[in-house]
Design an enzyme around this catalytic site. Structure first.
Site, PDB file in Angstrom:
ATOM      1  N   GLY A 170     -26.421  -5.220  67.174  1.00 22.11           N
ATOM      2  CA  GLY A 170     -27.257  -6.253  67.784  1.00 22.11           C
ATOM      3  C   GLY A 170     -28.605  -6.327  67.095  1.00 22.11           C
ATOM      4  O   GLY A 170     -28.734  -6.864  65.994  1.00 22.11           O
ATOM      5  N   GLY A 171     -29.632  -5.752  67.731  1.00 20.45           N
ATOM      6  CA  GLY A 171     -31.009  -5.863  67.256  1.00 20.45           C
ATOM      7  C   GLY A 171     -31.199  -5.590  65.773  1.00 20.45           C
ATOM      8  O   GLY A 171     -31.904  -6.341  65.084  1.00 20.45           O
ATOM      9  N   GLU A 229     -22.617  -8.682  78.035  1.00 18.41           N
ATOM     10  CA  GLU A 229     -23.589  -9.665  78.543  1.00 18.41           C
ATOM     11  C   GLU A 229     -22.873 -10.899  79.108  1.00 18.41           C
ATOM     12  O   GLU A 229     -23.337 -11.509  80.064  1.00 18.41           O
ATOM     13  CB  GLU A 229     -24.586 -10.028  77.426  1.00 18.41           C
ATOM     14  CG  GLU A 229     -25.548  -8.868  77.170  1.00 18.41           C
ATOM     15  CD  GLU A 229     -26.046  -8.720  75.750  1.00 18.41           C
ATOM     16  OE1 GLU A 229     -25.948  -9.678  74.955  1.00 18.41           O
ATOM     17  OE2 GLU A 229     -26.528  -7.621  75.413  1.00 18.41           O
ATOM     18  N   SER A 266     -27.111   0.160  70.114  1.00 16.94           N
ATOM     19  CA  SER A 266     -28.246   0.836  69.468  1.00 16.94           C
ATOM     20  C   SER A 266     -27.902   1.468  68.115  1.00 16.94           C
ATOM     21  O   SER A 266     -28.424   2.536  67.784  1.00 16.94           O
ATOM     22  CB  SER A 266     -28.858   1.879  70.412  1.00 16.94           C
ATOM     23  OG  SER A 266     -29.414   1.235  71.551  1.00 16.94           O
ATOM     24  N   GLU A 275     -18.551  -0.760  73.354  1.00 19.65           N
ATOM     25  CA  GLU A 275     -19.994  -0.891  73.538  1.00 19.65           C
ATOM     26  C   GLU A 275     -20.384  -0.396  74.923  1.00 19.65           C
ATOM     27  O   GLU A 275     -20.330  -1.168  75.897  1.00 19.65           O
ATOM     28  CB  GLU A 275     -20.418  -2.358  73.388  1.00 19.65           C
ATOM     29  CG  GLU A 275     -20.094  -2.963  72.039  1.00 19.65           C
ATOM     30  CD  GLU A 275     -21.029  -4.121  71.709  1.00 19.65           C
ATOM     31  OE1 GLU A 275     -21.664  -4.062  70.656  1.00 19.65           O
ATOM     32  OE2 GLU A 275     -21.147  -5.053  72.522  1.00 19.65           O
ATOM     33  N   ASN A 332     -24.277  -9.095  65.620  1.00 22.93           N
ATOM     34  CA  ASN A 332     -24.288 -10.025  66.750  1.00 22.93           C
ATOM     35  C   ASN A 332     -25.740 -10.427  66.986  1.00 22.93           C
ATOM     36  O   ASN A 332     -26.523  -9.638  67.497  1.00 22.93           O
ATOM     37  CB  ASN A 332     -23.695  -9.325  67.986  1.00 22.93           C
ATOM     38  CG  ASN A 332     -23.807 -10.172  69.241  1.00 22.93           C
ATOM     39  OD1 ASN A 332     -24.177 -11.351  69.174  1.00 22.93           O
ATOM     40  ND2 ASN A 332     -23.490  -9.584  70.385  1.00 22.93           N
ATOM     41  N   TRP A 333     -26.061 -11.645  66.576  1.00 25.05           N
ATOM     42  CA  TRP A 333     -27.459 -12.096  66.709  1.00 25.05           C
ATOM     43  C   TRP A 333     -27.818 -12.470  68.145  1.00 25.05           C
ATOM     44  O   TRP A 333     -28.974 -12.740  68.435  1.00 25.05           O
ATOM     45  CB  TRP A 333     -27.699 -13.293  65.777  1.00 25.05           C
ATOM     46  CG  TRP A 333     -27.949 -12.903  64.356  1.00 25.05           C
ATOM     47  CD1 TRP A 333     -27.624 -11.718  63.748  1.00 25.05           C
ATOM     48  CD2 TRP A 333     -28.606 -13.691  63.347  1.00 25.05           C
ATOM     49  NE1 TRP A 333     -28.032 -11.715  62.438  1.00 25.05           N
ATOM     50  CE2 TRP A 333     -28.631 -12.917  62.160  1.00 25.05           C
ATOM     51  CE3 TRP A 333     -29.154 -14.963  63.326  1.00 25.05           C
ATOM     52  CZ2 TRP A 333     -29.198 -13.389  60.971  1.00 25.05           C
ATOM     53  CZ3 TRP A 333     -29.721 -15.434  62.146  1.00 25.05           C
ATOM     54  CH2 TRP A 333     -29.742 -14.653  60.983  1.00 25.05           C
ATOM     55  N   LYS A 334     -26.823 -12.528  69.035  1.00 28.49           N
ATOM     56  CA  LYS A 334     -27.074 -12.933  70.428  1.00 28.49           C
ATOM     57  C   LYS A 334     -27.860 -14.253  70.432  1.00 28.49           C
ATOM     58  O   LYS A 334     -27.629 -15.083  69.568  1.00 28.49           O
ATOM     59  CB  LYS A 334     -27.778 -11.803  71.191  1.00 28.49           C
ATOM     60  CG  LYS A 334     -27.008 -10.475  71.036  1.00 28.49           C
ATOM     61  CD  LYS A 334     -27.473  -9.379  71.939  1.00 28.49           C
ATOM     62  CE  LYS A 334     -26.648  -8.116  71.692  1.00 28.49           C
ATOM     63  NZ  LYS A 334     -26.931  -7.051  72.654  1.00 28.49           N
TER      64      LYS A 334
HETATM   65  P1  13P Z   1     -27.956  -3.428  70.127  1.00 31.30           P
HETATM   66  O1  13P Z   1     -27.499  -3.005  68.732  1.00 31.30           O
HETATM   67  O2  13P Z   1     -29.186  -4.268  70.096  1.00 31.30           O
HETATM   68  O3  13P Z   1     -28.016  -2.266  71.056  1.00 31.30           O
HETATM   69  O4  13P Z   1     -26.815  -4.409  70.699  1.00 31.30           O
HETATM   70  C1  13P Z   1     -25.479  -4.012  70.630  1.00 31.30           C
HETATM   71  C2  13P Z   1     -24.618  -5.150  71.001  1.00 31.30           C
HETATM   72  O5  13P Z   1     -24.592  -5.577  72.141  1.00 31.30           O
HETATM   73  C3  13P Z   1     -23.824  -5.778  69.940  1.00 31.30           C
HETATM   74  O6  13P Z   1     -22.884  -6.659  70.448  1.00 31.30           O
END
Ligand code: 13P
Length: 249
Positions: free
Chosen positions: A233-234, A99, A212, A167, A11-13
């Site tokens: 995510g990150g 989010e 994470s 999550e 998920n690149w957000k």
């Molecule tokens: P992180 O891996 O950056 O904690 O984000 C998780 C996330 O929200 C994936 O949708």
């Protein structure tokens, strides 16, 4: 454990410009052979969906959107319909991410309606659930998550391909992850709820863990019960780290 293939989705957000499409081309080259056993997906911002999916068509990587509106078209300035996202090359769509629930006040009912729109357009939903820190501290994690599952998954999902992503809000972007036992407890509870809602077909949907996930902890996360992949995510922004997480499954 689910009988369908596990899914590792990035998920690149709100990250990524057209120059970043190259990093995914490198990743695809590395995982073309591995992909038959594990599904690999990238959910970039909608602005990159069409370019990515065209450039990497037939390379085994799937693409997803990060949200959609439930309607197929209409006077909804700034929003995108499931049909538009499918047209741009998405197969998947993340719905109900914490989010979106926090910054756009999306409720379980909103998420369920969007799932209906996604199904209409032939998109596979990844429905996100997860408790916040105060709910976990109050010992309510399982109760909160099962209630979100019940409220966010409409009965129309029965027998259709979809995923649930657990999550925990406090683990997202924080570098903190639940213990293996904590992940197992919640994932088992989600599976029980899916069986209750959908009967035997509730055994199929992969339950992803997100929050994470890094190359260093992926092996441990994946050892928990009922973990059928990850929503990253990150670490999905760096092809090397995302690749190492895929390899750890
Ligand atoms: P992180 O891996 O950056 O904690 O984000 C998780 C996330 O929200 C994936 O949708």
């Amino acid at each position: 454990m689910s009988h369908v293939r596990p899914l590792i989705a990035g998920n690149w957000k709100m990250n990524g410009l057209s120059a970043d499409v190259d990093s995914i081309a490198d990743l695809a080259a590395r995982f073309e052979e591995r992909v038959p056993a594990t599904r690999v997906a990238i959910c970039p911002p909608a602005t990159l969906l069409m370019e990515m999916s065209r450039r990497l068509a037939g390379r085994g990587v799937e693409f997803g959107a990060q949200d959609c509106r439930m309607e197929s078209a209409g006077a909804f300035t700034g929003d995108l319909s499931p049909e538009m996202l499918a047209d741009a090359g998405a197969h998947l769509v993340i719905l109900g991410h914490s989010e979106r629930r926090a910054y756009h006040r999306e409720t379980d009912a909103d998420v369920a309606a969007k799932v209906g729109g996604a199904l209409r357009a032939g998109l596979e939903p990844i429905v996100c659930v997860g408790e916040d820190e105060s709910q976990r501290d109050a010992g309510r994690a399982v109760e909160v998550v099962t209630s979100q599952v019940r409220g966010s998954l409409p009965s129309a999902l029965g027998g259709k391909p979809f995923c649930v992503a657990y999550e925990p809000v406090w683990a997202i972007g924080s570098g903190r992850t639940p213990t293996v036992d904590q992940i197992s407890e919640v994932h088992r509870a989600i599976r029980r709820e899916l069986l209750e809602l959908f009967g035997e077909s509730g055994r199929q949907p992969p339950i992803l863990y997100g929050g994470s996930v890094k190359p260093q902890n992926a092996g441990e996360v994946f050892s928990a019960a009922e973990v059928g992949g990850a929503l990253v995510g990150g670490a999905s922004l760096l092809a090397r780290d995302f690749g190492a997480i895929i390899e750890a499954f």
